[in-house]
Scaffold this motif. Structure first.
Motif, PDB file in Angstrom:
ATOM      1  N   LEU A  94      48.059  93.948  65.659  1.00  0.00           N
ATOM      2  CA  LEU A  94      49.262  93.672  66.453  1.00  0.00           C
ATOM      3  C   LEU A  94      50.117  92.614  65.762  1.00  0.00           C
ATOM      4  O   LEU A  94      49.600  91.711  65.110  1.00  0.00           O
ATOM      5  N   PHE A  95      51.432  92.721  65.918  1.00  0.00           N
ATOM      6  CA  PHE A  95      52.332  91.714  65.365  1.00  0.00           C
ATOM      7  C   PHE A  95      52.325  90.490  66.278  1.00  0.00           C
ATOM      8  O   PHE A  95      52.712  90.581  67.445  1.00  0.00           O
ATOM      9  N   PRO A  96      51.888  89.321  65.778  1.00  0.00           N
ATOM     10  CA  PRO A  96      51.727  88.149  66.635  1.00  0.00           C
ATOM     11  C   PRO A  96      53.035  87.618  67.204  1.00  0.00           C
ATOM     12  O   PRO A  96      53.036  86.954  68.246  1.00  0.00           O
ATOM     13  N   ASN A  97      54.148  87.918  66.532  1.00  0.00           N
ATOM     14  CA  ASN A  97      55.452  87.390  66.965  1.00  0.00           C
ATOM     15  C   ASN A  97      56.177  88.324  67.930  1.00  0.00           C
ATOM     16  O   ASN A  97      57.293  88.040  68.362  1.00  0.00           O
ATOM     17  N   LEU A  98      55.537  89.455  68.277  1.00  0.00           N
ATOM     18  CA  LEU A  98      56.150  90.415  69.200  1.00  0.00           C
ATOM     19  C   LEU A  98      55.354  90.494  70.498  1.00  0.00           C
ATOM     20  O   LEU A  98      54.129  90.364  70.499  1.00  0.00           O
ATOM     21  N   THR A  99      56.064  90.731  71.592  1.00  0.00           N
ATOM     22  CA  THR A  99      55.405  90.925  72.881  1.00  0.00           C
ATOM     23  C   THR A  99      54.673  92.261  72.891  1.00  0.00           C
ATOM     24  O   THR A  99      54.837  93.089  71.987  1.00  0.00           O
ATOM     25  N   VAL A 100      53.890  92.484  73.921  1.00  0.00           N
ATOM     26  CA  VAL A 100      53.168  93.746  74.068  1.00  0.00           C
ATOM     27  C   VAL A 100      54.133  94.929  74.019  1.00  0.00           C
ATOM     28  O   VAL A 100      53.943  95.884  73.261  1.00  0.00           O
ATOM     29  N   ILE A 101      55.196  94.873  74.817  1.00  0.00           N
ATOM     30  CA  ILE A 101      56.132  96.004  74.880  1.00  0.00           C
ATOM     31  C   ILE A 101      56.825  96.221  73.540  1.00  0.00           C
ATOM     32  O   ILE A 101      57.040  97.357  73.117  1.00  0.00           O
ATOM     33  N   ASP A 102      57.138  95.145  72.841  1.00  0.00           N
ATOM     34  CA  ASP A 102      57.802  95.280  71.542  1.00  0.00           C
ATOM     35  C   ASP A 102      56.842  95.803  70.475  1.00  0.00           C
ATOM     36  O   ASP A 102      57.248  96.553  69.580  1.00  0.00           O
ATOM     37  N   ASN A 103      55.576  95.385  70.535  1.00  0.00           N
ATOM     38  CA  ASN A 103      54.570  95.935  69.628  1.00  0.00           C
ATOM     39  C   ASN A 103      54.473  97.449  69.779  1.00  0.00           C
ATOM     40  O   ASN A 103      54.321  98.174  68.796  1.00  0.00           O
ATOM     41  N   ILE A 104      54.546  97.914  71.017  1.00  0.00           N
ATOM     42  CA  ILE A 104      54.361  99.344  71.294  1.00  0.00           C
ATOM     43  C   ILE A 104      55.595 100.161  70.931  1.00  0.00           C
ATOM     44  O   ILE A 104      55.483 101.285  70.433  1.00  0.00           O
ATOM     45  N   THR A 105      56.782  99.610  71.160  1.00  0.00           N
ATOM     46  CA  THR A 105      58.012 100.397  71.005  1.00  0.00           C
ATOM     47  C   THR A 105      58.650 100.300  69.629  1.00  0.00           C
ATOM     48  O   THR A 105      59.575 101.054  69.323  1.00  0.00           O
ATOM     49  N   LEU A 106      58.171  99.409  68.775  1.00  0.00           N
ATOM     50  CA  LEU A 106      58.804  99.218  67.462  1.00  0.00           C
ATOM     51  C   LEU A 106      58.777 100.500  66.627  1.00  0.00           C
ATOM     52  O   LEU A 106      59.818 100.970  66.139  1.00  0.00           O
ATOM     53  N   ALA A 107      57.590 101.076  66.426  1.00  0.00           N
ATOM     54  CA  ALA A 107      57.470 102.265  65.570  1.00  0.00           C
ATOM     55  C   ALA A 107      58.187 103.487  66.147  1.00  0.00           C
ATOM     56  O   ALA A 107      58.857 104.212  65.402  1.00  0.00           O
ATOM     57  N   PRO A 108      58.066 103.772  67.444  1.00  0.00           N
ATOM     58  CA  PRO A 108      58.823 104.917  67.976  1.00  0.00           C
ATOM     59  C   PRO A 108      60.329 104.817  67.733  1.00  0.00           C
ATOM     60  O   PRO A 108      60.992 105.825  67.488  1.00  0.00           O
ATOM     61  N   GLN A 109      60.865 103.584  67.769  1.00  0.00           N
ATOM     62  CA  GLN A 109      62.294 103.423  67.512  1.00  0.00           C
ATOM     63  C   GLN A 109      62.617 103.573  66.029  1.00  0.00           C
ATOM     64  O   GLN A 109      63.585 104.232  65.651  1.00  0.00           O
ATOM     65  N   LEU A 110      61.787 102.962  65.166  1.00  0.00           N
ATOM     66  CA  LEU A 110      62.075 102.979  63.734  1.00  0.00           C
ATOM     67  C   LEU A 110      61.732 104.317  63.076  1.00  0.00           C
ATOM     68  O   LEU A 110      62.476 104.812  62.238  1.00  0.00           O
ATOM     69  N   VAL A 111      60.591 104.885  63.447  1.00  0.00           N
ATOM     70  CA  VAL A 111      60.100 106.089  62.772  1.00  0.00           C
ATOM     71  C   VAL A 111      60.537 107.371  63.489  1.00  0.00           C
ATOM     72  O   VAL A 111      61.014 108.317  62.860  1.00  0.00           O
ATOM     73  N   LEU A 112      60.355 107.384  64.815  1.00  0.00           N
ATOM     74  CA  LEU A 112      60.709 108.586  65.581  1.00  0.00           C
ATOM     75  C   LEU A 112      62.161 108.595  66.036  1.00  0.00           C
ATOM     76  O   LEU A 112      62.621 109.560  66.642  1.00  0.00           O
ATOM     77  N   LYS A 113      62.883 107.488  65.758  1.00  0.00           N
ATOM     78  CA  LYS A 113      64.307 107.367  66.062  1.00  0.00           C
ATOM     79  C   LYS A 113      64.614 107.506  67.557  1.00  0.00           C
ATOM     80  O   LYS A 113      65.647 108.046  67.958  1.00  0.00           O
ATOM     81  N   LYS A 114      63.704 106.995  68.382  1.00  0.00           N
ATOM     82  CA  LYS A 114      63.945 107.018  69.818  1.00  0.00           C
ATOM     83  C   LYS A 114      64.805 105.827  70.220  1.00  0.00           C
ATOM     84  O   LYS A 114      64.772 104.777  69.575  1.00  0.00           O
ATOM     85  N   SER A 115      65.567 106.003  71.282  1.00  0.00           N
ATOM     86  CA  SER A 115      66.349 104.884  71.798  1.00  0.00           C
ATOM     87  C   SER A 115      65.405 103.855  72.397  1.00  0.00           C
ATOM     88  O   SER A 115      64.255 104.172  72.749  1.00  0.00           O
ATOM     89  N   LYS A 116      65.882 102.622  72.522  1.00  0.00           N
ATOM     90  CA  LYS A 116      65.050 101.573  73.102  1.00  0.00           C
ATOM     91  C   LYS A 116      64.632 101.947  74.516  1.00  0.00           C
ATOM     92  O   LYS A 116      63.464 101.759  74.903  1.00  0.00           O
ATOM     93  N   GLU A 117      65.553 102.514  75.288  1.00  0.00           N
ATOM     94  CA  GLU A 117      65.246 102.887  76.673  1.00  0.00           C
ATOM     95  C   GLU A 117      64.176 103.967  76.730  1.00  0.00           C
ATOM     96  O   GLU A 117      63.225 103.878  77.516  1.00  0.00           O
ATOM     97  N   GLU A 118      64.315 104.988  75.887  1.00  0.00           N
ATOM     98  CA  GLU A 118      63.331 106.074  75.875  1.00  0.00           C
ATOM     99  C   GLU A 118      61.967 105.560  75.440  1.00  0.00           C
ATOM    100  O   GLU A 118      60.935 105.900  76.047  1.00  0.00           O
ATOM    101  N   ALA A 119      61.939 104.740  74.393  1.00  0.00           N
ATOM    102  CA  ALA A 119      60.668 104.194  73.903  1.00  0.00           C
ATOM    103  C   ALA A 119      59.997 103.331  74.960  1.00  0.00           C
ATOM    104  O   ALA A 119      58.773 103.392  75.150  1.00  0.00           O
ATOM    105  N   GLU A 120      60.782 102.519  75.654  1.00  0.00           N
ATOM    106  CA  GLU A 120      60.214 101.636  76.678  1.00  0.00           C
ATOM    107  C   GLU A 120      59.721 102.425  77.887  1.00  0.00           C
ATOM    108  O   GLU A 120      58.689 102.077  78.473  1.00  0.00           O
ATOM    109  N   ASN A 121      60.424 103.479  78.258  1.00  0.00           N
ATOM    110  CA  ASN A 121      59.987 104.298  79.393  1.00  0.00           C
ATOM    111  C   ASN A 121      58.650 104.976  79.089  1.00  0.00           C
ATOM    112  O   ASN A 121      57.747 104.999  79.936  1.00  0.00           O
TER     113      ASN A 121
END
Length: 208
Positions: free
Chosen positions: A84-111
């Motif tokens: 896990l990235f120590p400087n990111l929250t739980v939700i940000d750890n989970i949603t980072l790759a879906p946004q960067l790699v799968l090109k999902k919007s922040k809202e979609e990734a968070e949902n």
């Protein structure tokens, strides 16, 4: 089905993996066991594209693929130290790759992340940082982060090594429940008892 044919891997002229063949049916859990130095983690790193290999072929459902090709999110990995990235929250750890790699919007990734967070009993932990979590919670966050990428295969490197027996049982139950999500799982573990409890079949790796 996931298959490996004739996998070979050497380090500095020492062969670690020799002509290994392996197959796992869809939805199956394969336990990979063996003593220290037998090449279990090296095998996992080759499967997940984190380590190059000398020769061999990889297939999913009969289609050959390259584990090092990052454009295909076919295989996810849950690291022994959680990763896990120590400087990111739980939700940000989970949603980072879906946004960067799968090109999902922040809202979609968070949902999508929130649904997985709820399923793995992490509700209320979304804004915490890794240092604020227990070992079992970090393990669950790492699993959620992997699931958020919709892999066909999940690989675990010693998923219970830092957990007490109760938390190990909890992680085992999560792995068993994921069989219902059409995910093939490979579990590297030194714990034979744990492997026997969760695995449909076991692959023993021996030193060469």
């Amino acid at each position: 089905m996931f298959q490996i044919e004739n996998l070979n891997k050497s380090f500095q002229n020492k062969q670690i993996i020799k002509n290994m063949n392996l197959s796992v049916d869809s939805n199956e859990i394969l336990g990979i066991v063996g003593p220290s130095g037998a090449g279990k983690t090296t095998l996992l790193r080759c499967i997940t594209g984190l380590e190059s290999f000398d020769s061999g072929d990889f297939y999913i459902d009969g289609k050959k693929f390259d584990p090092s090709d990052s454009s295909e999110s076919l295989i996810g990995v849950v690291f022994q130290d959680y990763g896990l990235f120590p400087n990111l929250t739980v939700i940000d750890n989970i949603t980072l790759a879906p946004q960067l790699v799968l090109k999902k919007s922040k809202e979609e990734a968070e949902n999508e992340a929130q649904k997985l967070i709820d399923q793995l009993n992490l509700s209320g932990k979304e804004e915490l940082y890794p240092y604020q979590l227990s070992g079992g919670q970090k393990q669950r966050v790492a699993i959620v982060r992997t699931l958020a990428m919709h892999p066909k295969i999940i690989c675990y490197d010693e998923p219970t090594s830092a957990l007490d027996p109760k938390l190990s049982e909890e992680v085992g139950n999560i792995i068993l429940n994921l069989k219902n999500k059409n995910i093939t799982q490979l579990v590297v573990t030194h714990d034979i008892q744990f492997a026997n409890q969760i695995s449909d079949k076991i692959k023993e790796v021996k030193p060469i």
